[in-house]
Design a protein around this motif. Structure first.
Motif, PDB file in Angstrom:
ATOM      1  N   LEU A 102       0.830  -1.206   0.000  1.00 45.28           N
ATOM      2  CA  LEU A 102       0.000   0.000   0.000  1.00 45.28           C
ATOM      3  C   LEU A 102       0.864   1.256   0.000  1.00 45.28           C
ATOM      4  CD1 LEU A 102      -2.994   1.026   0.259  1.00 45.28           C
ATOM      5  CD2 LEU A 102      -2.602   1.095   2.730  1.00 45.28           C
ATOM      6  N   SER A 136       2.560   1.730  -3.357  1.00 43.35           N
ATOM      7  CA  SER A 136       1.632   2.208  -4.389  1.00 43.35           C
ATOM      8  C   SER A 136       1.380   3.703  -4.251  1.00 43.35           C
ATOM      9  CB  SER A 136       0.308   1.439  -4.307  1.00 43.35           C
ATOM     10  OG  SER A 136      -0.411   1.761  -3.134  1.00 43.35           O
ATOM     11  N   ASP A 194       2.130   6.616  -6.972  1.00 38.95           N
ATOM     12  CA  ASP A 194       1.080   7.566  -7.362  1.00 38.95           C
ATOM     13  C   ASP A 194       1.542   9.010  -7.181  1.00 38.95           C
ATOM     14  OD1 ASP A 194      -0.576   5.501  -8.007  1.00 38.95           O
ATOM     15  OD2 ASP A 194      -1.746   5.567  -6.151  1.00 38.95           O
ATOM     16  N   ALA A 212      -6.850   9.730  -2.217  1.00 35.64           N
ATOM     17  CA  ALA A 212      -6.629   8.290  -2.367  1.00 35.64           C
ATOM     18  C   ALA A 212      -6.100   7.681  -1.074  1.00 35.64           C
ATOM     19  CB  ALA A 212      -5.653   8.032  -3.518  1.00 35.64           C
ATOM     20  N   ASN A 271      -8.904   7.385   1.569  1.00 36.53           N
ATOM     21  CA  ASN A 271      -9.908   6.361   1.287  1.00 36.53           C
ATOM     22  C   ASN A 271      -9.322   4.950   1.237  1.00 36.53           C
ATOM     23  OD1 ASN A 271     -12.645   7.728   0.649  1.00 36.53           O
ATOM     24  ND2 ASN A 271     -11.174   9.003  -0.425  1.00 36.53           N
ATOM     25  N   GLU A 272      -8.218   4.773   0.526  1.00 41.86           N
ATOM     26  CA  GLU A 272      -7.666   3.435   0.342  1.00 41.86           C
ATOM     27  C   GLU A 272      -6.983   2.899   1.599  1.00 41.86           C
ATOM     28  OE1 GLU A 272      -5.301   3.206  -3.200  1.00 41.86           O
ATOM     29  OE2 GLU A 272      -6.710   4.463  -4.327  1.00 41.86           O
ATOM     30  N   SER A 273      -6.507   3.783   2.457  1.00 38.67           N
ATOM     31  CA  SER A 273      -5.902   3.336   3.718  1.00 38.67           C
ATOM     32  C   SER A 273      -6.952   2.878   4.714  1.00 38.67           C
ATOM     33  CB  SER A 273      -5.072   4.462   4.342  1.00 38.67           C
ATOM     34  OG  SER A 273      -5.919   5.520   4.778  1.00 38.67           O
ATOM     35  N   GLY A 274      -8.212   3.307   4.504  1.00 38.43           N
ATOM     36  CA  GLY A 274      -9.283   2.966   5.435  1.00 38.43           C
ATOM     37  C   GLY A 274      -9.409   3.935   6.590  1.00 38.43           C
ATOM     38  N   GLN A 276     -12.767   5.966   6.524  1.00 43.41           N
ATOM     39  CA  GLN A 276     -13.867   5.047   6.843  1.00 43.41           C
ATOM     40  C   GLN A 276     -13.878   4.705   8.331  1.00 43.41           C
ATOM     41  OE1 GLN A 276     -13.748   1.423   4.606  1.00 43.41           O
ATOM     42  NE2 GLN A 276     -15.678   0.658   5.415  1.00 43.41           N
ATOM     43  N   PRO A 336     -14.160   9.699  -5.265  1.00 43.53           N
ATOM     44  CA  PRO A 336     -13.771   8.448  -5.889  1.00 43.53           C
ATOM     45  C   PRO A 336     -14.929   7.474  -5.973  1.00 43.53           C
ATOM     46  CG  PRO A 336     -12.123   9.147  -4.306  1.00 43.53           C
ATOM     47  CD  PRO A 336     -13.270  10.109  -4.187  1.00 43.53           C
ATOM     48  N   ALA A 353     -15.197   4.269  -5.650  1.00 43.34           N
ATOM     49  CA  ALA A 353     -15.334   3.288  -4.584  1.00 43.34           C
ATOM     50  C   ALA A 353     -16.019   3.884  -3.378  1.00 43.34           C
ATOM     51  CB  ALA A 353     -13.948   2.764  -4.186  1.00 43.34           C
ATOM     52  N   HIS A 354     -15.722   5.165  -3.114  1.00 44.31           N
ATOM     53  CA  HIS A 354     -16.330   5.825  -1.969  1.00 44.31           C
ATOM     54  C   HIS A 354     -17.803   6.099  -2.215  1.00 44.31           C
ATOM     55  CE1 HIS A 354     -16.539   8.012   1.678  1.00 44.31           C
ATOM     56  NE2 HIS A 354     -16.759   9.176   1.098  1.00 44.31           N
TER      57      HIS A 354
END
Length: 373
Positions: free
Chosen positions: A65, A68, A72, A84, A87-90, A93, A297, A299-300
């Protein structure tokens, strides 16, 4: 560095226990390596026999992670990269889904701050073409140390939070962001006790001024890259009119920026009657707010969508709305009415929604899918 890595390696929780992390850090120290050097190298990880296979796999996924994000950073815009990561790290959320009542206000404040961080990144890259993530981080690291403020520095502008300003006084004070949803904070609009705490904080800020106080509020404000209409703070309205002078930014026919003083009508302190403008004084122009085209995003967005259909709420101009009414929006859920302006089919209603991500929005009653509850 190891200290920063260990602060985030288990946030959100990834099932990495303190005992296993201690073994990891001990191995790295014994071999004069950083912790990150170890977790990105499968061969090195396999040399730590005390680590369980599941623990090793979690570390590999975390390292992937981070790598990446590093890749980016070379191709993405700064604010896109920040979004990113959140959101992608969590992490974002985790803040939204925390059900602990005691931590909800703090989490809501963190979400708000993260939104401002995204805005700051977007503004920085707009003003500094070709800037890198490192440039931005160096920029935000330039923070004034309030504890070192001495008499030699009194002529400088000091920027601080309200809580940091306790016990200090200045000849002139500017309070920025006097909007509903900021001061008072959005989460406090539904809790009378929290609202009183916000009112006390505002009092602290006001009384820091010795001779002159300026309070500013914006017409629009960007959160996570999206721009929304704003309403002045109720705390401004609570100050007796004889102590206030109201100014607003205007453009003349040639597009030049001016500041014009206006008189607030007693019936509705939010209205700005153009017919009562007294005079204007020109100030240097500054950047105008721009509506962002940034989209959340995919996914979100999909995480917020519902798989079950809900009854549609139709616009209704016949509802007698009052400030303080509870409202339900067809998309954004429950909220409280904090302001009403206009008449007839031009009437607008401002609602502070209970969802911190939605925040406060100004809607046109003729088309808004809302109902009184």
């Amino acid at each position: 560095d190891d200290m920063s890595l260990l602060r985030i390696i288990n946030v959100p929780r990834r099932g990495l226990g303190d005992a296993s992390l201690s073994k990891l850090t001990a191995f790295a120290a014994q071999n004069n390596l950083s912790v990150f050097d170890v977790i990105v190298n499968d061969e090195l990880l396999s040399q730590i026999p005390a680590l369980r296979p599941k623990f090793r796999q979690t570390l590999r996924e975390f390292a992937s992670l981070i790598l990446s994000f590093a890749a980016d950073a070379k191709t993405h815009k700064i604010h896109e990269l920040v979004n990113a990561i959140l959101n992608e790290s969590g992490y974002l959320q985790m803040l939204k889904e925390d059900d602990n009542e005691e931590s909800k206000p703090e989490n809501a404040s963190r979400i708000e701050n993260l939104g401002e961080f995204v805005n700051a990144a977007k503004e920085f890259e707009t003003e500094n073409a070709g800037a890198t993530l490192e440039d931005f981080l160096n920029h935000v690291a330039l923070i004034t140390d309030l504890d070192s403020l001495d008499e030699a520095e009194q002529s400088r502008v000091s920027m601080m939070t309200i809580h940091s300003a306790k016990g200090l006084e200045f000849p002139v004070v500017f309070i920025l962001g006097m909007n509903e949803g900021l001061l008072p904070f959005a989460a406090a609009l539904f809790d009378q006790r929290e609202l009183e705490e916000e009112r006390r904080a505002c009092y602290v800020a006001i009384t820091r001024a010795q001779t002159r106080l300026y309070m500013t509020h914006s017409r629009t404000r960007s959160t996570f890259g999206d721009t929304e209409a704003q309403t002045p703070s109720r705390f401004i309205k609570e100050i007796p009119a004889q102590y206030l002078r109201h100014w607003q930014e205007e453009k003349d026919r040639w597009g030049r920026i001016t500041w014009q003083e206006f008189t607030v009508k007693k019936t509705n302190p939010v209205d700005i009657p153009q017919s009562k403008l007294k005079y204007s004084q020109k100030f240097p122009p500054y950047a105008q707010p721009k509506v962002s085209s940034y989209k959340t995003p995919t996914a979100h967005r999909s995480a917020q969508s519902s798989t079950t259909s809900k009854p549609k709420i139709k616009p209704n101009l016949n509802i007698d709305w009052k400030i303080g009414d509870n409202a339900k929006h067809g998309k954004w859920g429950m909220g409280k009415v904090v302001d009403i302006t206009g008449e007839g089919d031009k009437k607008n209603i401002t609602i502070a929604f209970s969802n911190p991500e939605v925040g406060q929005k100004t809607l046109k009653l003729a088309v808004a899918p809302i109902e009184k509850v």
